[in-house]
Design an enzyme around this catalytic site. Structure first.
Site, short mmCIF file in Angstrom:
data_model
loop_
_atom_site.label_atom_id
_atom_site.label_comp_id
_atom_site.label_asym_id
_atom_site.label_seq_id
_atom_site.Cartn_x
_atom_site.Cartn_y
_atom_site.Cartn_z
N ASP A 11 0.87 -1.18 0.00
CA ASP A 11 0.00 0.00 0.00
C ASP A 11 0.90 1.23 0.00
OD1 ASP A 11 -2.38 1.61 0.29
OD2 ASP A 11 -1.81 1.91 2.37
N SER A 12 0.31 2.39 -0.22
CA SER A 12 1.07 3.63 -0.15
C SER A 12 1.60 3.89 1.27
CB SER A 12 0.19 4.80 -0.58
OG SER A 12 -0.99 4.81 0.20
N CYS A 74 -3.87 -0.91 -1.97
CA CYS A 74 -4.17 0.51 -2.19
C CYS A 74 -5.25 0.64 -3.28
CB CYS A 74 -2.89 1.21 -2.64
SG CYS A 74 -3.09 2.97 -2.89
N ASN A 75 -6.32 1.33 -2.93
CA ASN A 75 -7.39 1.55 -3.91
C ASN A 75 -6.91 2.38 -5.09
OD1 ASN A 75 -10.50 0.89 -3.04
ND2 ASN A 75 -9.12 0.98 -1.30
N GLU A 153 -5.59 8.86 10.15
CA GLU A 153 -4.20 8.69 10.60
C GLU A 153 -3.98 9.44 11.91
OE1 GLU A 153 -1.04 8.77 7.84
OE2 GLU A 153 -2.05 7.31 6.56
N CYS A 185 -11.32 3.22 -0.27
CA CYS A 185 -10.00 3.70 0.17
C CYS A 185 -9.61 2.89 1.41
CB CYS A 185 -10.07 5.19 0.50
SG CYS A 185 -8.56 5.84 1.24
N HIS A 187 -8.33 3.58 4.14
CA HIS A 187 -8.55 4.15 5.47
C HIS A 187 -10.02 4.16 5.90
CE1 HIS A 187 -4.55 5.52 4.55
NE2 HIS A 187 -4.42 6.15 5.70
N1 DGL Z 1 -4.01 3.91 0.21
C1 DGL Z 1 -4.70 4.98 -0.46
C2 DGL Z 1 -5.96 4.41 -1.13
O1 DGL Z 1 -6.51 3.41 -0.72
C3 DGL Z 1 -5.06 6.11 0.50
C4 DGL Z 1 -3.86 6.90 0.97
C5 DGL Z 1 -3.12 7.58 -0.15
O2 DGL Z 1 -3.64 8.53 -0.76
O3 DGL Z 1 -2.00 7.14 -0.45
O4 DGL Z 1 -6.42 4.96 -2.08
#
Ligand code: DGL
Length: 275
Positions: A11-12, A74-75, A153, A185, A187
């Site tokens: 993931d990011s 990551c979405n 976060e 997403c 989160h």
């Molecule tokens: N992980 C990202 C997503 O699911 C959210 C956080 C980001 O913008 O990197 O889209």
């Protein structure tokens, strides 16, 4: 391909741990290696080209660890870069978008679905395409909710301020008469409480993380890659590209358990660079 190899998930940053959590719930005997690209987060405001490049580099790192399957938690990457990754590797690669889209298409009764996510995810219209591939009659309404990521976060997942922010964003969907909302997403599952409250009982929330874990299990089974032993010592290894302590602090909340071992790695990765 060896079924006893680990599953790679990236993931990011820390958000993908919501996916790890669901995978471990469903497949507790599997070994997991996770990469959070904390040095380059957020992805959700970056261009498709940049996100795709990051995704390729993350994948190369996880492949170097000998994974049997790759989950893109990551979405944003799932929305724009998944096909590129699938073209490049010969292990199963799955993202979070299609499982979420399938679940939404299956559960909507009035064929009006909302999708919330990062700016890049929503601009890509990928959820809309994936849902309409299943049923072209479904109306899909996308909405970017950029403040949700920092909110989660920061540990703000309930209370009046959070509810006010959620309410303000979701106003954008109020007149769409949706009966299903995709939490598109990493989160957003942590905001399920206030989102459900604001949406009311008539709206079903789709948690992409839960749907992805179920899809992963099916894929591993079909490919003969599912572990068939007890493996009470299943291993979880966590890698980050920056700030391991922050990852631990926030990540334990996402994962719902302790994170013991975190290593910092430089991406793009060259073998000698784990530091
Ligand atoms: N992980 C990202 C997503 O699911 C959210 C956080 C980001 O913008 O990197 O889209």
């Amino acid at each position: 391909m060896n079924r006893y190899k680990p599953i790679g998930i990236f993931d990011s940053g820390v958000g993908g741990l919501t996916v790890v959590r669901e995978v471990l719930n469903l497949l507790p005997e599997e070994d997991i290696v996770y990469l959070g690209d904390t040095a380059r987060v957020p992805y959700g405001i970056r261009s498709p080209e940049t996100v795709t490049r990051y995704a390729i580099e993350n994948t190369e790192f996880l492949l170097s660890l000998g994974i049997k399957a790759l989950v893109v938690a990551c979405n944003t990457v799932s929305a724009i870069g998944l096909e590129e990754l699938q073209k490049r590797v010969d292990i199963p690669v799955l993202g979070v978008l299609k499982p979420g889209a399938r679940a939404a298409a299956a559960r909507t009764r009035n064929r009006r679905v909302g999708v919330i996510g990062t700016e890049t995810t929503i601009l890509s219209s990928s959820y809309q395409r994936a849902i309409n591939e299943i049923d072209p009659e479904i109306k899909v309404y996308g909405l970017a909710c950029p403040l949700f990521v920092p909110l989660v976060e920061e540990g703000w997942t309930d209370g009046e301020v959070v509810k006010a922010i959620v309410s303000r964003y979701l106003e954008g969907l109020r007149h769409r008469d949706i009966d299903t909302l995709v939490l598109g997403c990493t989160h957003y599952p942590l905001l399920k409480g206030p989102i459900a409250e604001v949406c009311g009982e008539g709206v079903t929330l789709i948690d992409s993380a839960v749907e992805t874990a179920a899809t992963l299990k099916d894929v591993l089974l079909t490919e003969g890659l599912l572990r068939d032993d007890e493996n009470s010592l299943s291993k979880r290894l966590f890698f980050v590209t920056d700030a391991p302590e922050r990852f631990r602090r926030i990540g334990e909340r996402f994962l719902g358990e302790r994170i013991d071992q975190i290593e910092k790695v430089v991406i793009p990765y060259h073998e000698h660079e784990i530091i």
